[in-house]
Design a protein around this motif. Structure first.
Motif, short mmCIF file in Angstrom:
data_model
loop_
_atom_site.label_atom_id
_atom_site.label_comp_id
_atom_site.label_asym_id
_atom_site.label_seq_id
_atom_site.Cartn_x
_atom_site.Cartn_y
_atom_site.Cartn_z
N MET A 154 0.80 -22.07 5.77
CA MET A 154 2.53 -22.24 6.61
C MET A 154 3.17 -23.11 4.81
O MET A 154 4.14 -23.15 4.73
CB MET A 154 1.96 -23.48 7.73
CG MET A 154 2.15 -23.30 8.55
SD MET A 154 1.49 -24.70 9.52
CE MET A 154 1.61 -24.58 11.07
N HIS A 155 2.43 -23.27 4.16
CA HIS A 155 2.64 -24.60 2.99
C HIS A 155 3.08 -23.50 1.28
O HIS A 155 4.39 -23.97 1.46
CB HIS A 155 1.57 -25.44 2.07
CG HIS A 155 1.61 -25.66 1.06
ND1 HIS A 155 1.51 -24.92 0.12
CD2 HIS A 155 2.71 -26.97 0.54
CE1 HIS A 155 1.51 -25.72 -1.13
NE2 HIS A 155 1.82 -26.71 -0.83
N ALA A 156 2.27 -22.02 1.78
CA ALA A 156 2.84 -21.06 1.09
C ALA A 156 4.48 -20.89 1.65
O ALA A 156 5.35 -20.50 0.11
CB ALA A 156 1.98 -20.30 0.70
N ASP A 157 4.37 -20.55 2.83
CA ASP A 157 5.70 -19.97 3.13
C ASP A 157 6.95 -20.84 3.29
O ASP A 157 8.37 -20.74 2.74
CB ASP A 157 5.55 -18.95 4.27
CG ASP A 157 4.94 -18.06 4.59
OD1 ASP A 157 5.16 -17.59 2.88
OD2 ASP A 157 3.95 -17.79 5.66
N THR A 158 6.69 -22.48 3.46
CA THR A 158 7.38 -23.51 3.40
C THR A 158 8.15 -23.57 1.90
O THR A 158 9.22 -23.70 1.81
CB THR A 158 6.69 -24.33 3.78
OG1 THR A 158 6.41 -24.79 5.44
CG2 THR A 158 8.37 -25.60 4.16
N ILE A 159 7.31 -23.83 1.05
CA ILE A 159 7.55 -23.68 0.22
C ILE A 159 8.55 -22.78 -1.15
O ILE A 159 9.93 -23.07 -1.54
CB ILE A 159 6.06 -23.64 -1.35
CG1 ILE A 159 5.67 -24.83 -0.59
CG2 ILE A 159 6.79 -23.49 -3.15
CD1 ILE A 159 6.13 -26.01 -0.94
#
Length: 332
Positions: free
Chosen positions: A276-281
């Motif tokens: 989630m974090h990687a794709d949101t960034i």
């Protein structure tokens, strides 16, 4: 003999626990690799059409494209964000519920005597998405043309100068309370039910000043209907680059920003949180999304989960004493 058996038992248990940990890690990784395989929802603590809803829909559109699954918005407004926070906290920790929380996540524990959720223990941080300033504005009839002049005017009229906010306990209200505290002045708070009615009274001078998020202020600034004195953030906003900060204008070190951040329910698998974090960034780095957010007066951040956790704690440490000193806790 007994000691040897105990040592052996401990070694067996340690091996079993290590095996379980490795198995759980492998299961989490496998789950993350297949994630997501169905619809995801982002819980938003305000009605459709507002700033938080706009941010969430921008992210939802890009994440839908990235994941190949629909990301829907679930608007759960009311109770100063508590309805949405409780709903998100009680959702299954499977990665299919994300929560776009605001600064109330740090202030509500001090504003409300009883919460049905724990803003720290019941959530896992993903990323600090954006920050944004509040703005100190006055009517054109005000004798103050700068922050220093406004402070001098308030000092000459202690308790008689009013400041409006979009509601009791909101971020702009707290920004005003901290402003009073740092500037050493007395202002009388006038809470409204949202920004629109406050602006209707500010423009003709029925209230002396207004603290509010900058987005609805910008058109009125451009039309010359009111006078903006400063923003509350540590740096100037790209939406109004000529507007000084309070720190620049009169109060060195003053820094208050509203914010929105993504959280998920506690016990969500770490591998899913990482994805989630990687794709949101990646979504926030897209020039189209970043540009749109900056047009709204927002600072795009995109922190790590660890940084968001530390940021939430620092916000709680900042606002707890201000709320207590101002005596603005609710009775609910």
């Amino acid at each position: 003999m007994v000691v040897r058996r105990i040592v052996l038992a401990i070694r067996v248990l340690a091996t079993l626990f290590a095996g379980f940990a490795a198995l759980n890690a492998a299961l989490d990784q496998a789950q993350a690799q297949s994630y997501p395989n169905r619809l995801i929802k982002i819980v938003v603590p305000y009605p459709a059409g507002g700033g938080a809803d706009t941010i969430a829909r921008l992210l939802a559109g890009r994440l839908s494209d990235t994941w190949g699954q629909q990301v829907l918005i679930e608007n759960r407004g009311g109770a100063g964000g508590n309805i949405a926070s409780e709903a998100a906290a009680r959702s299954p920790p499977d990665g299919y519920t994300m929560y776009l929380a605001g600064e109330f996540q740090a202030t509500n524990p001090y504003l409300y005597p009883r919460l049905a959720y724990d803003p720290v223990a019941d959530f896992v941080p993903v990323t600090l998405v954006v920050q944004y300033p509040a703005t100190l504005v006055v009517p054109n009839s005000s004798p103050a043309h700068s922050v220093k002049e406004f402070i001098a005017y308030a000092q000459a009229n202690p308790g008689q100068v009013t400041f409006a906010s979009p509601g009791h306990g909101t971020g702009p209200h707290l920004a005003g309370e901290l402003f009073k505290r740092v500037a050493g002045i007395e202002l009388t708070h006038v809470p409204y039910r949202g920004a629109a009615p406050a602006l209707q009274d500010l423009v003709p001078g029925r209230v002396d000043s207004f603290f509010n998020n900058i987005a609805p202020i910008i058109p009125l600034m451009q039309q010359g209907q009111l006078r903006a004195l400063a923003v509350t953030s540590a740096k100037r906003t790209p939406a109004a680059p000529d507007l000084p900060t309070l720190a620049e204008a009169a109060l060195p070190g003053f820094d208050v920003s509203g914010w929105y951040a993504l959280f998920v329910p506690a016990k969500t698998p770490p591998a899913i949180v990482q994805k989630m974090h990687a794709d949101t960034i990646a979504a926030l780095a897209d020039p189209a999304i970043r540009g749109r957010l900056e047009q709204l007066g927002l600072f795009v951040v995109g922190s790590t989960p660890e940084q968001l956790g530390q940021f939430l704690k620092s916000e709680m440490d900042k606002w707890g004493p201000v709320i207590k000193q101002a005596g603005i806790a609710t009775r609910e």
